[in-house]
Design a protein around this motif. Structure first.
Motif, PDB file in Angstrom:
ATOM      1  N   PHE A  70       0.862  -1.186   0.000  1.00 21.40           N
ATOM      2  CA  PHE A  70       0.000   0.000   0.000  1.00 21.40           C
ATOM      3  C   PHE A  70       0.890   1.225   0.000  1.00 21.40           C
ATOM      4  N   ARG A  71       0.352   2.346  -0.454  1.00 20.14           N
ATOM      5  CA  ARG A  71       1.136   3.582  -0.524  1.00 20.14           C
ATOM      6  C   ARG A  71       0.224   4.791  -0.544  1.00 20.14           C
ATOM      7  N   GLU A  72       0.857   5.982  -0.476  1.00 22.37           N
ATOM      8  CA  GLU A  72       0.111   7.234  -0.523  1.00 22.37           C
ATOM      9  C   GLU A  72      -0.582   7.379  -1.870  1.00 22.37           C
ATOM     10  N   ASN A  73      -1.621   8.211  -1.896  1.00 17.77           N
ATOM     11  CA  ASN A  73      -2.250   8.532  -3.173  1.00 17.77           C
ATOM     12  C   ASN A  73      -1.690   9.840  -3.714  1.00 17.77           C
ATOM     13  N   ALA A  74      -2.188  10.268  -4.849  1.00 15.24           N
ATOM     14  CA  ALA A  74      -1.658  11.464  -5.513  1.00 15.24           C
ATOM     15  C   ALA A  74      -1.943  12.755  -4.754  1.00 15.24           C
ATOM     16  N   GLU A  75      -2.763  12.684  -3.703  1.00 13.53           N
ATOM     17  CA  GLU A  75      -3.083  13.876  -2.920  1.00 13.53           C
ATOM     18  C   GLU A  75      -2.058  14.147  -1.830  1.00 13.53           C
ATOM     19  N   SER A  76      -0.993  13.385  -1.807  1.00 11.67           N
ATOM     20  CA  SER A  76       0.048  13.567  -0.792  1.00 11.67           C
ATOM     21  C   SER A  76       0.573  15.000  -0.798  1.00 11.67           C
ATOM     22  N   PRO A  77       0.806  15.585   0.389  1.00 17.47           N
ATOM     23  CA  PRO A  77       1.330  16.951   0.459  1.00 17.47           C
ATOM     24  C   PRO A  77       2.839  17.033   0.240  1.00 17.47           C
ATOM     25  N   TYR A  78       3.470  15.883  -0.042  1.00 14.48           N
ATOM     26  CA  TYR A  78       4.931  15.850  -0.092  1.00 14.48           C
ATOM     27  C   TYR A  78       5.470  16.014  -1.513  1.00 14.48           C
ATOM     28  N   ALA A  79       5.134  17.100  -2.153  1.00 15.21           N
ATOM     29  CA  ALA A  79       5.645  17.362  -3.502  1.00 15.21           C
ATOM     30  C   ALA A  79       7.135  17.673  -3.451  1.00 15.21           C
ATOM     31  N   ASN A  80       7.889  17.101  -4.380  1.00 11.21           N
ATOM     32  CA  ASN A  80       9.317  17.394  -4.479  1.00 11.21           C
ATOM     33  C   ASN A  80       9.514  18.735  -5.176  1.00 11.21           C
ATOM     34  N   ILE A  81      10.443  19.517  -4.669  1.00  9.85           N
ATOM     35  CA  ILE A  81      10.554  20.930  -5.029  1.00  9.85           C
ATOM     36  C   ILE A  81      11.961  21.310  -5.488  1.00  9.85           C
ATOM     37  N   VAL A  82      12.027  22.388  -6.238  1.00  7.68           N
ATOM     38  CA  VAL A  82      13.302  23.037  -6.551  1.00  7.68           C
ATOM     39  C   VAL A  82      13.532  24.113  -5.500  1.00  7.68           C
ATOM     40  N   VAL A  83      14.686  24.069  -4.860  1.00  8.01           N
ATOM     41  CA  VAL A  83      15.006  24.994  -3.771  1.00  8.01           C
ATOM     42  C   VAL A  83      16.198  25.855  -4.162  1.00  8.01           C
ATOM     43  N   VAL A  84      16.118  27.144  -3.843  1.00 12.56           N
ATOM     44  CA  VAL A  84      17.204  28.083  -4.130  1.00 12.56           C
ATOM     45  C   VAL A  84      17.459  28.955  -2.905  1.00 12.56           C
ATOM     46  N   ARG A  85      18.567  29.683  -2.930  1.00 13.46           N
ATOM     47  CA  ARG A  85      18.821  30.655  -1.872  1.00 13.46           C
ATOM     48  C   ARG A  85      17.840  31.810  -1.984  1.00 13.46           C
ATOM     49  N   GLN A  86      17.427  32.347  -0.857  1.00 11.03           N
ATOM     50  CA  GLN A  86      16.460  33.442  -0.833  1.00 11.03           C
ATOM     51  C   GLN A  86      16.896  34.560  -1.768  1.00 11.03           C
ATOM     52  N   GLY A  87      16.023  34.961  -2.685  1.00 12.42           N
ATOM     53  CA  GLY A  87      16.322  36.022  -3.641  1.00 12.42           C
ATOM     54  C   GLY A  87      16.679  35.509  -5.025  1.00 12.42           C
ATOM     55  N   ASP A  88      17.235  34.284  -5.086  1.00  9.71           N
ATOM     56  CA  ASP A  88      17.643  33.734  -6.380  1.00  9.71           C
ATOM     57  C   ASP A  88      16.461  33.240  -7.205  1.00  9.71           C
ATOM     58  N   GLU A  89      15.282  33.150  -6.587  1.00  6.32           N
ATOM     59  CA  GLU A  89      14.111  32.683  -7.338  1.00  6.32           C
ATOM     60  C   GLU A  89      13.764  33.634  -8.486  1.00  6.32           C
ATOM     61  N   ASN A  90      14.289  34.859  -8.443  1.00 10.87           N
ATOM     62  CA  ASN A  90      14.005  35.844  -9.489  1.00 10.87           C
ATOM     63  C   ASN A  90      15.053  35.855 -10.604  1.00 10.87           C
ATOM     64  N   ARG A  91      16.088  35.036 -10.472  1.00 14.00           N
ATOM     65  CA  ARG A  91      17.097  34.947 -11.536  1.00 14.00           C
ATOM     66  C   ARG A  91      16.472  34.390 -12.812  1.00 14.00           C
ATOM     67  N   ASP A  92      16.895  34.921 -13.936  1.00 12.02           N
ATOM     68  CA  ASP A  92      16.336  34.505 -15.219  1.00 12.02           C
ATOM     69  C   ASP A  92      16.539  33.010 -15.464  1.00 12.02           C
ATOM     70  N   GLU A  93      17.718  32.481 -15.104  1.00 18.66           N
ATOM     71  CA  GLU A  93      17.994  31.063 -15.332  1.00 18.66           C
ATOM     72  C   GLU A  93      17.084  30.182 -14.487  1.00 18.66           C
ATOM     73  N   ILE A  94      16.799  30.618 -13.260  1.00 20.82           N
ATOM     74  CA  ILE A  94      15.933  29.835 -12.376  1.00 20.82           C
ATOM     75  C   ILE A  94      14.501  29.839 -12.912  1.00 20.82           C
ATOM     76  N   LYS A  95      14.048  30.986 -13.402  1.00 24.22           N
ATOM     77  CA  LYS A  95      12.701  31.063 -13.965  1.00 24.22           C
ATOM     78  C   LYS A  95      12.561  30.153 -15.183  1.00 24.22           C
ATOM     79  N   LYS A  96      13.606  30.095 -16.000  1.00 27.66           N
ATOM     80  CA  LYS A  96      13.580  29.217 -17.172  1.00 27.66           C
ATOM     81  C   LYS A  96      13.584  27.752 -16.740  1.00 27.66           C
ATOM     82  N   LEU A  97      14.334  27.444 -15.687  1.00 23.53           N
ATOM     83  CA  LEU A  97      14.351  26.086 -15.146  1.00 23.53           C
ATOM     84  C   LEU A  97      12.963  25.690 -14.655  1.00 23.53           C
TER      85      LEU A  97
END
Length: 278
Positions: free
Chosen positions: A226-253
């Protein structure tokens, strides 16, 4: 005679030079959409081997066409991916979910932020000794991850299956077997480093294991009892240093990772063992 030979060589060199010049000017042919290596911006992203690095490899050509040289960095110990981001060895990482990020950030004082969420790996219960949850006997030994957020996640999975009950009021995604208030089958818990769970599987009655480790060990995710369903809150994420989320390369990623092409790639490649979170 020598003069004639010299003149012929000079003429040949002139023609070769003109042809080279035409080739470099394009000569009316199709122009490449790939950014030259010298102008592409390098973006180093740390990742788990499966499925994270595989998904990143899939979008490399897309990012290259947009002037981003994506370099995927895989470390033997995933626990080093957050320190590497903090120390600016990499520009982003992609291997964790929010509860895990929150727990380590509080402990280490990281100043990170979530750039985007990409997929869910439903955690599951696996066994080499039984074929169904109904066969879990009194006193069975169950292996669970020993990091705070995934340990809670494993216990909640067992709770949802009616195998135990956790105390009320747990709101920080952290729990251990000490937080169990009802254990009707008197289950015994072994806390194990998450990457080692597939290795201890033969020695226990069952184990709750993250799908990325199941895939890495070449175990069929469909073999989970048995396992979790698709409603699991544990989505895998892209993490960056605070402020870098606005970098053009990160937005393209971020945009590339949440494209219809990546959604189709995840669905076709992992057959439900990994689920798009967008």
């Amino acid at each position: 005679m020598k003069k004639i030979v010299s003149m012929m060589l000079a003429g040949m060199l002139l023609v070769a030079g003109l042809m080279t010049g035409c080739a470099q000017s394009g000569g009316g042919g199709a122009q490449s959409t790939v950014a030259p290596a010298a102008t592409a911006k390098v973006l180093k992203v740390g990742a788990a081997v499966v499925p994270h690095a595989e998904i990143l490899e899939f979008i490399k050509p897309k990012l290259r066409s947009e002037g981003v040289d994506l370099q995927v960095v895989v470390m033997d110990d995933e626990a080093q991916l957050n320190p590497a981001l903090n120390d600016k060895q990499i520009d982003a990482n992609y291997f964790q979910h929010v509860p895990y990020l929150d727990s380590v950030s509080k402990e280490k004082g990281y100043n990170f932020t979530v750039a985007t969420k990409v997929h869910i790996e439903p955690i599951g219960f696996y066994s080499q000794k039984i074929k169904s949850a109904d066969e879990i006997k009194v006193g069975s030994t169950i292996a669970i991850p020993n990091n705070p957020s995934n340990e809670y996640r494993a216990l909640v999975l067992l709770e949802n299956k009616g195998l135990l009950k956790l105390k009320a009021g747990i709101s920080n995604y952290q729990a251990t077997p000490r937080d169990i208030i009802d254990n009707p089958k008197q289950l015994k818990f072994v806390e194990v480093e998450a990457p080692q769970l597939t290795r201890v599987l033969p020695d226990v009655n069952g184990a709750v294991i993250n799908t990325n480790y199941i895939l890495d060990a070449k175990i069929d995710p469909a073999s989970a009892l048995f396992r979790e369903n698709a409603e699991s809150p544990y989505a895998n994420i892209v993490v960056v240093r605070q402020g870098d989320e606005n970098r053009d390369e990160i937005k393209k990623l971020d945009k590339a990772l949440r494209s219809p092409e990546v959604k189709q790639f995840i669905q076709d490649t992992y057959k439900g063992a990994v689920v798009p979170a967008f």
